[in-house]
Design a protein around this motif. Structure first.
Motif, mmCIF file in Angstrom:
data_model
loop_
_atom_site.group_PDB
_atom_site.id
_atom_site.type_symbol
_atom_site.label_atom_id
_atom_site.label_comp_id
_atom_site.label_asym_id
_atom_site.label_seq_id
_atom_site.Cartn_x
_atom_site.Cartn_y
_atom_site.Cartn_z
ATOM 1 N N LEU A 150 0.837 -1.188 0.000
ATOM 2 C CA LEU A 150 0.000 0.000 0.000
ATOM 3 C C LEU A 150 0.877 1.244 0.000
ATOM 4 C CD1 LEU A 150 -2.741 -1.038 2.570
ATOM 5 C CD2 LEU A 150 -2.797 -1.231 0.089
ATOM 6 N N ILE A 173 0.542 7.510 2.479
ATOM 7 C CA ILE A 173 -0.246 8.720 2.243
ATOM 8 C C ILE A 173 -0.151 9.637 3.460
ATOM 9 C CG2 ILE A 173 -1.893 7.553 0.722
ATOM 10 C CD1 ILE A 173 -3.905 7.807 3.135
ATOM 11 N N HIS A 210 -0.624 9.967 -4.204
ATOM 12 C CA HIS A 210 -1.330 8.911 -3.478
ATOM 13 C C HIS A 210 -2.370 9.504 -2.529
ATOM 14 C CE1 HIS A 210 1.431 6.138 -5.181
ATOM 15 N NE2 HIS A 210 2.414 6.322 -4.355
ATOM 16 N N SER A 211 -2.000 10.590 -1.869
ATOM 17 C CA SER A 211 -2.909 11.230 -0.910
ATOM 18 C C SER A 211 -4.122 11.805 -1.631
ATOM 19 C CB SER A 211 -2.168 12.325 -0.147
ATOM 20 O OG SER A 211 -1.028 11.809 0.511
ATOM 21 N N THR A 221 -6.512 8.877 -2.536
ATOM 22 C CA THR A 221 -7.137 8.271 -1.360
ATOM 23 C C THR A 221 -8.163 9.208 -0.736
ATOM 24 O OG1 THR A 221 -5.079 7.074 -0.950
ATOM 25 C CG2 THR A 221 -6.666 7.153 0.857
ATOM 26 N N HIS A 222 -7.826 10.478 -0.618
ATOM 27 C CA HIS A 222 -8.751 11.443 -0.010
ATOM 28 C C HIS A 222 -10.008 11.627 -0.863
ATOM 29 C CE1 HIS A 222 -5.132 13.338 2.318
ATOM 30 N NE2 HIS A 222 -5.511 12.163 2.796
ATOM 31 N N GLN A 227 -12.112 8.515 -0.194
ATOM 32 C CA GLN A 227 -12.645 8.551 1.171
ATOM 33 C C GLN A 227 -13.838 9.499 1.282
ATOM 34 O OE1 GLN A 227 -9.254 9.550 3.605
ATOM 35 N NE2 GLN A 227 -8.624 7.425 3.853
ATOM 36 N N TYR A 261 -5.999 1.989 -4.172
ATOM 37 C CA TYR A 261 -6.376 3.044 -3.220
ATOM 38 C C TYR A 261 -7.639 2.684 -2.445
ATOM 39 C CZ TYR A 261 -2.911 5.726 -5.798
ATOM 40 O OH TYR A 261 -1.742 6.143 -6.379
ATOM 41 N N THR A 262 -8.451 1.788 -3.000
ATOM 42 C CA THR A 262 -9.656 1.369 -2.266
ATOM 43 C C THR A 262 -9.272 0.554 -1.037
ATOM 44 O OG1 THR A 262 -9.949 -0.673 -3.562
ATOM 45 C CG2 THR A 262 -11.017 1.322 -4.391
ATOM 46 N N LEU A 315 -6.812 1.267 0.876
ATOM 47 C CA LEU A 315 -6.511 2.257 1.902
ATOM 48 C C LEU A 315 -7.790 2.801 2.530
ATOM 49 C CD1 LEU A 315 -3.659 4.117 0.011
ATOM 50 C CD2 LEU A 315 -3.385 2.905 2.156
ATOM 51 N N THR A 316 -8.815 3.006 1.697
ATOM 52 C CA THR A 316 -10.080 3.527 2.231
ATOM 53 C C THR A 316 -10.757 2.472 3.107
ATOM 54 O OG1 THR A 316 -11.348 2.847 0.259
ATOM 55 C CG2 THR A 316 -10.407 5.050 0.245
ATOM 56 N N LYS A 332 -9.197 2.570 6.413
ATOM 57 C CA LYS A 332 -9.664 3.731 7.162
ATOM 58 C C LYS A 332 -11.035 3.460 7.774
ATOM 59 C CE LYS A 332 -9.730 8.040 8.540
ATOM 60 N NZ LYS A 332 -8.846 8.507 9.628
#
Length: 295
Positions: free
Chosen positions: A107, A110, A245-246, A249-250, A253, A276-277, A279-280, A283
């Motif tokens: 991953l 971020i 990447h941030s 992801t943001h 999210q 990136y999903t 990472l979400t 979260k």
């Protein structure tokens, strides 16, 4: 055995015309494979079968080789086997139906929203350099562009009236990316008050230039983001790609759909965007564990 390697090398140089680095990689991989075979008293490639190759791959694994290295070795052996088959040194290709080991998806790192705000707040907006740097950081986070795409921008790629950037380079097709109010404000200030003072030639097309008046390089931007990371005292390894990447992801999210994010990032395959999903999901799990009374 070395005659096989000599023939393969000749084939790579004169028929495939591979680069020097690729040639050295193939030679290294096959030399090590041949040494493994000779250590097991295998003298002819006809004696090599699927089991032999699997045993070799397991040997590499036990030796602590990374999955990517093992996959590369198998690719080299596959090319070598095809050469031997074409030259009739062997009757069948022992690598058929052998699958490369699957690498674990790592991953990407971020930044949190707070860390993004902290990083973007570091440039000194009372100086020309700070105004330029602020515009670059804001634009990178607002669009998710690659750094190579950022430094390749020309001034006419920015449409401030419509609030978008036209992004195009040699590696990806042209795409239009919207920019938010913060990025627009920072970019507008840079173009109107700083860029015209830095460029040395009126014919200079680069949007972001260094203090020699020439197009900023990827290496130059790397130094900039490294400086502001240290200044912000963010305890993470931040690269220019971290803001990309941030950005992705943001967006996810906060409800953006995967297809739109794919288009903004310029990914040709949506599976690349799907990382990136993960990472979400992480979260969501973190929020659940903190908020649910019986988590």
């Amino acid at each position: 055995m070395n005659n096989y390697l000599k023939g393969f090398t000749h084939y790579l140089v004169h028929e495939k015309e591979v680069s020097k680095n690729t040639l050295e990689s193939y030679k290294r991989d096959i030399s090590q494979f041949i040494a493994f075979l000779e250590g097991r008293n295998i003298q002819y490639m006809k004696e090599v079968n699927k089991t032999t190759i699997i045993t070799y791959l397991l040997y590499l694994q036990k030796s602590g080789k990374a999955t990517s290295t093992i996959s590369r070795n198998l690719a080299s052996i596959r090319s070598f086997s095809q050469f031997l088959l074409n030259e009739q040194y062997i009757d069948k290709d022992p690598t058929i139906h052998l699958e490369s080991p699957k690498s674990e998806k790592r991953l990407p790192a971020i930044l949190t929203l707070k860390e993004v705000e902290l990083l973007l707040g570091q440039p000194d907006e009372n100086s020309e350099k700070g105004i330029r740097d602020k515009a670059m950081l804001e634009l990178l986070y607002a669009t998710g562009m690659r750094v190579s795409e950022l430094v390749a921008l020309d001034y006419f790629h920015a449409n401030l009236d419509m609030a978008y950037i036209k992004c195009c380079n040699n590696h990806s097709k042209e795409r239009i990316i919207p920019i938010g109010s913060m990025a627009k404000k920072a970019l507008e200030r840079y173009i109107k008050t700083v860029r015209k003072n830095i460029i040395k030639e009126e014919t200079e097309e680069a949007l972001f230039v260094n203090y020699y008046g020439r197009r900023l390089t990827r290496q130059g931007f790397w130094k900039i983001i490294k400086k502001y990371t240290q200044k912000a005292k963010i305890d993470k390894k931040i690269t220019p790609h971290t803001l990309r990447h941030s950005f992705a992801t943001h967006l996810l999210q906060n409800g953006a759909d995967l297809k739109s994010v794919q288009e903004m990032l310029g990914h040709s395959d949506i599976s690349t965007t799907q990382v990136y999903t993960l990472l979400t999901k992480n979260k969501i799990k973190e929020v659940y564990n903190k908020a649910h009374p019986r988590a």
